[in-house]
Design a protein around this motif. Sequence first.
Motif, mmCIF file in Angstrom:
data_model
loop_
_atom_site.group_PDB
_atom_site.id
_atom_site.type_symbol
_atom_site.label_atom_id
_atom_site.label_comp_id
_atom_site.label_asym_id
_atom_site.label_seq_id
_atom_site.Cartn_x
_atom_site.Cartn_y
_atom_site.Cartn_z
ATOM 1 N N ASP A 56 0.843 -1.204 0.000
ATOM 2 C CA ASP A 56 0.000 0.000 0.000
ATOM 3 C C ASP A 56 0.880 1.257 0.000
ATOM 4 O OD1 ASP A 56 -2.944 0.955 0.475
ATOM 5 O OD2 ASP A 56 -1.690 2.140 1.851
ATOM 6 N N GLY A 57 0.588 2.186 -0.920
ATOM 7 C CA GLY A 57 1.360 3.414 -1.034
ATOM 8 C C GLY A 57 1.126 4.379 0.108
ATOM 9 N N GLN A 58 -0.078 4.400 0.693
ATOM 10 C CA GLN A 58 -0.350 5.345 1.780
ATOM 11 C C GLN A 58 0.526 5.058 2.997
ATOM 12 O OE1 GLN A 58 -4.782 6.225 2.285
ATOM 13 N NE2 GLN A 58 -4.888 4.297 1.109
ATOM 14 N N VAL A 59 0.712 3.778 3.288
ATOM 15 C CA VAL A 59 1.530 3.417 4.456
ATOM 16 C C VAL A 59 3.000 3.689 4.166
ATOM 17 C CG1 VAL A 59 2.141 1.563 6.032
ATOM 18 C CG2 VAL A 59 -0.175 1.679 5.096
ATOM 19 N N VAL A 85 4.287 5.958 2.280
ATOM 20 C CA VAL A 85 4.577 7.397 2.313
ATOM 21 C C VAL A 85 4.803 7.876 3.740
ATOM 22 C CG1 VAL A 85 3.564 9.667 1.936
ATOM 23 C CG2 VAL A 85 3.418 7.934 0.151
ATOM 24 N N ARG A 86 4.083 7.319 4.685
ATOM 25 C CA ARG A 86 4.139 7.806 6.067
ATOM 26 C C ARG A 86 5.310 7.231 6.864
ATOM 27 N NH1 ARG A 86 -1.050 8.314 4.472
ATOM 28 N NH2 ARG A 86 -2.267 10.052 5.374
ATOM 29 N N ILE A 87 5.597 5.942 6.709
ATOM 30 C CA ILE A 87 6.650 5.343 7.547
ATOM 31 C C ILE A 87 7.839 4.855 6.719
ATOM 32 C CG2 ILE A 87 4.984 4.674 9.303
ATOM 33 C CD1 ILE A 87 5.218 1.798 8.311
ATOM 34 N N GLY A 88 7.768 4.948 5.393
ATOM 35 C CA GLY A 88 8.892 4.540 4.556
ATOM 36 C C GLY A 88 8.843 3.055 4.205
ATOM 37 N N SER A 89 9.859 2.646 3.491
ATOM 38 C CA SER A 89 9.952 1.267 3.028
ATOM 39 C C SER A 89 11.430 0.839 3.069
ATOM 40 C CB SER A 89 9.416 1.144 1.600
ATOM 41 O OG SER A 89 9.478 -0.181 1.146
ATOM 42 N N PRO A 90 11.734 -0.397 3.423
ATOM 43 C CA PRO A 90 10.836 -1.548 3.615
ATOM 44 C C PRO A 90 10.147 -1.535 4.965
ATOM 45 C CG PRO A 90 13.104 -2.219 3.977
ATOM 46 C CD PRO A 90 13.160 -0.797 3.512
ATOM 47 N N ILE A 91 9.029 -2.239 5.033
ATOM 48 C CA ILE A 91 8.206 -2.321 6.236
ATOM 49 C C ILE A 91 8.318 -3.732 6.805
ATOM 50 C CG2 ILE A 91 5.872 -2.137 7.172
ATOM 51 C CD1 ILE A 91 5.257 -0.190 4.874
ATOM 52 N N THR A 92 8.608 -3.824 8.080
ATOM 53 C CA THR A 92 8.693 -5.112 8.766
ATOM 54 C C THR A 92 7.601 -5.205 9.820
ATOM 55 O OG1 THR A 92 10.278 -4.226 10.368
ATOM 56 C CG2 THR A 92 11.177 -5.272 8.391
ATOM 57 N N LEU A 139 -7.575 -0.126 5.252
ATOM 58 C CA LEU A 139 -7.208 -0.717 3.974
ATOM 59 C C LEU A 139 -8.245 -1.731 3.484
ATOM 60 C CD1 LEU A 139 -3.365 -1.304 4.538
ATOM 61 C CD2 LEU A 139 -4.527 0.670 3.514
ATOM 62 N N GLU A 140 -8.907 -2.432 4.362
ATOM 63 C CA GLU A 140 -9.910 -3.425 3.978
ATOM 64 C C GLU A 140 -11.102 -3.316 4.921
ATOM 65 O OE1 GLU A 140 -9.879 -5.342 1.402
ATOM 66 O OE2 GLU A 140 -7.783 -5.193 0.734
ATOM 67 N N SER A 141 -12.308 -3.452 4.338
ATOM 68 C CA SER A 141 -13.532 -3.455 5.137
ATOM 69 C C SER A 141 -14.574 -4.264 4.389
ATOM 70 C CB SER A 141 -14.027 -2.026 5.385
ATOM 71 O OG SER A 141 -15.227 -2.036 6.136
#
Length: 233
Positions: free
Chosen positions: A134-137, A139-146, A222-224
Amino acid sequence: MFRRILSNHRALSACAHNAQRSLAGRHAPNAPLPSFLITGSRPVSSKTSQSHEPGETNDKAKKDIASVEDPFSAPTYNIPEKPVTFVEGASYSVVILAGLGIAAAAGYAVFKELIFQPKEYKIYSKALKRIQDDGQVRVRIGSPITGYGQESRNRAARQRIPHRVWTDEDGVEHVEVNFYIRGPHGHGKVFSEMFKGPADNEWKFTYLIVEIRAPSTAQIILESYIPSYSATK
């Protein structure tokens, strides 16, 4: 006249006796030697015999050493083996069976972890993959995400995913998980729930919510999933 003949006869007899004694002294091979020569020759012969004794002793010692067998050169298969008692054999069998049991348990745990992955880890993997894409996440915390289970330095605690599994009134299985995420610029917490669809037997999101806590707070849904309403119910 008679006396003169007797004296001449005695003189001739004495000369003949002396000549015989001189000839006997010259030609006697086994004539006894004087005592001083016999006494002087004895030490020489004794020394000669003694001089040969050490050499003969050394040769004899070498022969004795050569004839002695080396105990370490004997083949080891000639050493008699100690018979194994019944108690020792039983104890060895118990140790071997215990080792095989431990190895089998460890192998089963690894096989179960790799093949039969627990449900909560399946839901965790699906949710984390969805967040990483997801691009929104990003943008806020950077990448890579663990992702990890708990805020702890303990590796086992970080790998343990808090979860809850239940079945609703329609017999549908639900799994709820929550875990933490971290990127180069921030971190947050994830709340997710998935259920197994009765029609296709596939896991689907009920909801997936990302709560950003740094660098700034934000909540991203992100999902509902909204189930379809059936008028017959």
